[in-house]
Motif scaffolding. Structure first.
Motif, PDB file in Angstrom:
ATOM      1  N   PRO A   4       0.805  -1.221   0.000  1.00 45.69           N
ATOM      2  CA  PRO A   4       0.000   0.000   0.000  1.00 45.69           C
ATOM      3  C   PRO A   4       0.837   1.270   0.000  1.00 45.69           C
ATOM      4  CG  PRO A   4       0.153  -0.850   2.202  1.00 45.69           C
ATOM      5  CD  PRO A   4       0.831  -1.861   1.311  1.00 45.69           C
ATOM      6  N   LYS A   5       0.161   2.382  -0.253  1.00 45.20           N
ATOM      7  CA  LYS A   5       0.778   3.697  -0.110  1.00 45.20           C
ATOM      8  C   LYS A   5       0.599   4.119   1.338  1.00 45.20           C
ATOM      9  CE  LYS A   5       0.608   5.686  -4.700  1.00 45.20           C
ATOM     10  NZ  LYS A   5       0.178   6.816  -5.504  1.00 45.20           N
ATOM     11  N   SER A   6       1.399   3.539   2.204  1.00 42.36           N
ATOM     12  CA  SER A   6       1.331   3.859   3.632  1.00 42.36           C
ATOM     13  C   SER A   6       1.804   5.281   3.863  1.00 42.36           C
ATOM     14  CB  SER A   6       2.231   2.921   4.431  1.00 42.36           C
ATOM     15  OG  SER A   6       1.865   1.582   4.226  1.00 42.36           O
ATOM     16  N   GLU A   8       4.519  -4.721 -12.713  1.00 44.68           N
ATOM     17  CA  GLU A   8       3.150  -5.081 -12.331  1.00 44.68           C
ATOM     18  C   GLU A   8       2.629  -4.283 -11.146  1.00 44.68           C
ATOM     19  OE1 GLU A   8       2.491  -9.258 -11.945  1.00 44.68           O
ATOM     20  OE2 GLU A   8       3.698  -9.703 -13.715  1.00 44.68           O
ATOM     21  N   VAL A   9       3.458  -4.032 -10.145  1.00 44.37           N
ATOM     22  CA  VAL A   9       2.973  -3.345  -8.946  1.00 44.37           C
ATOM     23  C   VAL A   9       3.533  -1.942  -8.762  1.00 44.37           C
ATOM     24  CG1 VAL A   9       2.474  -5.465  -7.687  1.00 44.37           C
ATOM     25  CG2 VAL A   9       4.710  -4.400  -7.448  1.00 44.37           C
ATOM     26  N   GLY A  10       4.394  -1.488  -9.641  1.00 43.96           N
ATOM     27  CA  GLY A  10       4.961  -0.150  -9.530  1.00 43.96           C
ATOM     28  C   GLY A  10       6.208  -0.136  -8.666  1.00 43.96           C
ATOM     29  N   THR A  11       6.579   1.056  -8.227  1.00 41.90           N
ATOM     30  CA  THR A  11       7.783   1.223  -7.432  1.00 41.90           C
ATOM     31  C   THR A  11       7.464   1.033  -5.956  1.00 41.90           C
ATOM     32  OG1 THR A  11       8.646   2.778  -9.050  1.00 41.90           O
ATOM     33  CG2 THR A  11       9.683   2.794  -6.901  1.00 41.90           C
ATOM     34  N   ARG A  12       8.242   0.194  -5.306  1.00 43.17           N
ATOM     35  CA  ARG A  12       8.086  -0.050  -3.882  1.00 43.17           C
ATOM     36  C   ARG A  12       9.267   0.543  -3.136  1.00 43.17           C
ATOM     37  NH1 ARG A  12       8.058  -6.087  -4.165  1.00 43.17           N
ATOM     38  NH2 ARG A  12       8.911  -5.623  -6.184  1.00 43.17           N
ATOM     39  N   TYR A  13       9.005   0.948  -1.912  1.00 41.51           N
ATOM     40  CA  TYR A  13      10.021   1.547  -1.059  1.00 41.51           C
ATOM     41  C   TYR A  13      10.108   0.709   0.209  1.00 41.51           C
ATOM     42  CZ  TYR A  13      12.498   5.270   1.486  1.00 41.51           C
ATOM     43  OH  TYR A  13      13.419   6.004   2.186  1.00 41.51           O
ATOM     44  N   ALA A  14      11.307   0.479   0.689  1.00 41.43           N
ATOM     45  CA  ALA A  14      11.492  -0.358   1.877  1.00 41.43           C
ATOM     46  C   ALA A  14      12.431   0.315   2.870  1.00 41.43           C
ATOM     47  CB  ALA A  14      12.060  -1.718   1.476  1.00 41.43           C
ATOM     48  N   LEU A  15      12.128   0.122   4.142  1.00 39.26           N
ATOM     49  CA  LEU A  15      13.015   0.499   5.237  1.00 39.26           C
ATOM     50  C   LEU A  15      13.454  -0.823   5.854  1.00 39.26           C
ATOM     51  CD1 LEU A  15      14.305   2.565   7.141  1.00 39.26           C
ATOM     52  CD2 LEU A  15      12.116   2.700   8.357  1.00 39.26           C
ATOM     53  N   ILE A  16      14.771  -1.051   5.920  1.00 35.03           N
ATOM     54  CA  ILE A  16      15.300  -2.381   6.203  1.00 35.03           C
ATOM     55  C   ILE A  16      16.295  -2.344   7.361  1.00 35.03           C
ATOM     56  CG2 ILE A  16      16.428  -4.401   5.149  1.00 35.03           C
ATOM     57  CD1 ILE A  16      15.987  -2.722   2.410  1.00 35.03           C
ATOM     58  N   ARG A  17      16.184  -3.327   8.239  1.00 28.29           N
ATOM     59  CA  ARG A  17      17.178  -3.528   9.293  1.00 28.29           C
ATOM     60  C   ARG A  17      17.996  -4.747   8.913  1.00 28.29           C
ATOM     61  NH1 ARG A  17      16.013  -5.240  15.597  1.00 28.29           N
ATOM     62  NH2 ARG A  17      18.150  -4.923  16.343  1.00 28.29           N
ATOM     63  N   PHE A  18      19.313  -4.581   8.842  1.00 29.52           N
ATOM     64  CA  PHE A  18      20.228  -5.672   8.512  1.00 29.52           C
ATOM     65  C   PHE A  18      21.061  -6.006   9.751  1.00 29.52           C
ATOM     66  CE2 PHE A  18      19.747  -3.162   4.642  1.00 29.52           C
ATOM     67  CZ  PHE A  18      19.575  -4.117   3.655  1.00 29.52           C
ATOM     68  N   GLY A  75       6.269  -0.728   1.146  1.00 31.34           N
ATOM     69  CA  GLY A  75       5.037  -0.147   0.628  1.00 31.34           C
ATOM     70  C   GLY A  75       5.286   0.465  -0.734  1.00 31.34           C
ATOM     71  N   THR A  76       4.215   0.884  -1.378  1.00 30.47           N
ATOM     72  CA  THR A  76       4.346   1.587  -2.645  1.00 30.47           C
ATOM     73  C   THR A  76       4.976   2.950  -2.372  1.00 30.47           C
ATOM     74  OG1 THR A  76       2.459   0.442  -3.594  1.00 30.47           O
ATOM     75  CG2 THR A  76       3.046   2.537  -4.596  1.00 30.47           C
ATOM     76  N   SER A  77       5.896   3.358  -3.234  1.00 26.92           N
ATOM     77  CA  SER A  77       6.555   4.657  -3.061  1.00 26.92           C
ATOM     78  C   SER A  77       5.530   5.772  -3.078  1.00 26.92           C
ATOM     79  CB  SER A  77       7.559   4.895  -4.192  1.00 26.92           C
ATOM     80  OG  SER A  77       8.622   3.999  -4.090  1.00 26.92           O
ATOM     81  N   ARG A  78       5.764   6.762  -2.222  1.00 30.61           N
ATOM     82  CA  ARG A  78       4.901   7.930  -2.202  1.00 30.61           C
ATOM     83  C   ARG A  78       5.684   9.127  -1.691  1.00 30.61           C
ATOM     84  NH1 ARG A  78       0.068   7.856   1.871  1.00 30.61           N
ATOM     85  NH2 ARG A  78       0.228  10.084   1.578  1.00 30.61           N
ATOM     86  N   THR A  79       5.177  10.290  -1.961  1.00 26.83           N
ATOM     87  CA  THR A  79       5.807  11.529  -1.549  1.00 26.83           C
ATOM     88  C   THR A  79       5.957  11.567  -0.031  1.00 26.83           C
ATOM     89  OG1 THR A  79       4.770  12.628  -3.417  1.00 26.83           O
ATOM     90  CG2 THR A  79       5.605  14.042  -1.653  1.00 26.83           C
ATOM     91  N   LYS A  89      -3.917   0.014   4.944  1.00 25.65           N
ATOM     92  CA  LYS A  89      -2.856   0.844   4.363  1.00 25.65           C
ATOM     93  C   LYS A  89      -1.526   0.716   5.114  1.00 25.65           C
ATOM     94  CE  LYS A  89      -5.097   2.586   0.967  1.00 25.65           C
ATOM     95  NZ  LYS A  89      -4.739   2.199  -0.387  1.00 25.65           N
ATOM     96  N   ARG A  90      -1.448  -0.259   6.037  1.00 26.80           N
ATOM     97  CA  ARG A  90      -0.179  -0.474   6.729  1.00 26.80           C
ATOM     98  C   ARG A  90       0.785  -1.203   5.802  1.00 26.80           C
ATOM     99  NH1 ARG A  90      -1.862  -3.590  11.848  1.00 26.80           N
ATOM    100  NH2 ARG A  90      -3.444  -4.338  10.421  1.00 26.80           N
ATOM    101  N   PRO A  91       2.086  -0.925   5.917  1.00 22.45           N
ATOM    102  CA  PRO A  91       3.044  -1.552   5.010  1.00 22.45           C
ATOM    103  C   PRO A  91       3.173  -3.053   5.241  1.00 22.45           C
ATOM    104  CG  PRO A  91       4.200  -0.373   6.733  1.00 22.45           C
ATOM    105  CD  PRO A  91       2.736  -0.045   6.898  1.00 22.45           C
ATOM    106  N   ALA A  92       3.595  -3.756   4.205  1.00 26.27           N
ATOM    107  CA  ALA A  92       3.921  -5.180   4.325  1.00 26.27           C
ATOM    108  C   ALA A  92       5.178  -5.311   5.181  1.00 26.27           C
ATOM    109  CB  ALA A  92       4.150  -5.771   2.936  1.00 26.27           C
ATOM    110  N   VAL A  93       5.374  -6.499   5.767  1.00 27.70           N
ATOM    111  CA  VAL A  93       6.572  -6.771   6.568  1.00 27.70           C
ATOM    112  C   VAL A  93       7.242  -8.002   5.973  1.00 27.70           C
ATOM    113  CG1 VAL A  93       7.479  -7.345   8.853  1.00 27.70           C
ATOM    114  CG2 VAL A  93       5.500  -5.810   8.651  1.00 27.70           C
ATOM    115  N   ARG A  94       8.535  -7.866   5.623  1.00 25.20           N
ATOM    116  CA  ARG A  94       9.305  -8.971   5.048  1.00 25.20           C
ATOM    117  C   ARG A  94      10.425  -9.341   6.012  1.00 25.20           C
ATOM    118  NH1 ARG A  94       9.845 -11.267   0.138  1.00 25.20           N
ATOM    119  NH2 ARG A  94       8.730  -9.619  -0.939  1.00 25.20           N
TER     120      ARG A  94
END
Length: 150
Positions: free
Chosen positions: A8-10, A132-142, A76-80, A61-66
């Motif tokens: 989603p566009k969270s 297919e789903v557009g641009t996604r944005y992720a915040l990642i902990r490594f 989530g889908t990229s947004r401003t 509208k909460r982001p997915a968790v991977r």
């Protein structure tokens, strides 16, 4: 589930709140994280045989968790506003964070900050393009060994 809710566009606030809740403050085993995500209304997406990563989505509208054994990400889908909100989040949550070259992390990482050294811990962002789903944005902990398999 509405297809637009898979990634989603969270809002930037939802994005960083989910990251804090699940990636920073959440359980440290796959089993416990599965329970925490399900209790929050998330469901796991069926994995292809042989894949070890886990993706959880919710019909909101909460982001997915991977999750993988060494990463936790909200996606989530990229947004401003996401990029600036994430930069503010990193500065506020990790005042000693040191920005590092994204290619040091690899993959589609766009920005990265070293936030811990024993063990090495990195917070990063990624942008992923999909026709297919557009641009996604992720915040990642490594972090190696972030999750136990128990």
């Amino acid at each position: 589930m509405k297809p637009s809710n898979v990634f989603p566009k969270s809002s930037p606030a939802q994005f960083t709140a989910a990251f804090d809740r699940f990636c920073m403050d959440g359980p440290r085993s796959f089993r416990e994280m599965d329970g925490a995500l399900r209790a929050a209304g998330y469901v796991p997406v069926r994995r292809d045989r042989g894949r070890t990563d886990r993706l959880y989505v919710t019909d909101s509208k909460r982001p997915a968790v991977r999750l993988t054994s060494s990463t936790c990400a909200v996606v989530g889908t990229s947004r401003t506003g996401q990029t600036d909100a994430v930069r503010r989040y990193v500065r506020g949550s990790f005042p000693k964070a040191a920005e590092i070259a994204a290619d040091r992390v690899g993959g589609d990482v766009e920005q990265a900050w070293l936030v811990g050294s024993d063990p090495q811990e990195i917070i990063g962002t990624g942008r992923f393009n999909d026709l297919e789903v557009g641009t996604r944005y992720a915040l990642i902990r490594f972090r190696d060994g972030l999750y136990s398999t128990r």
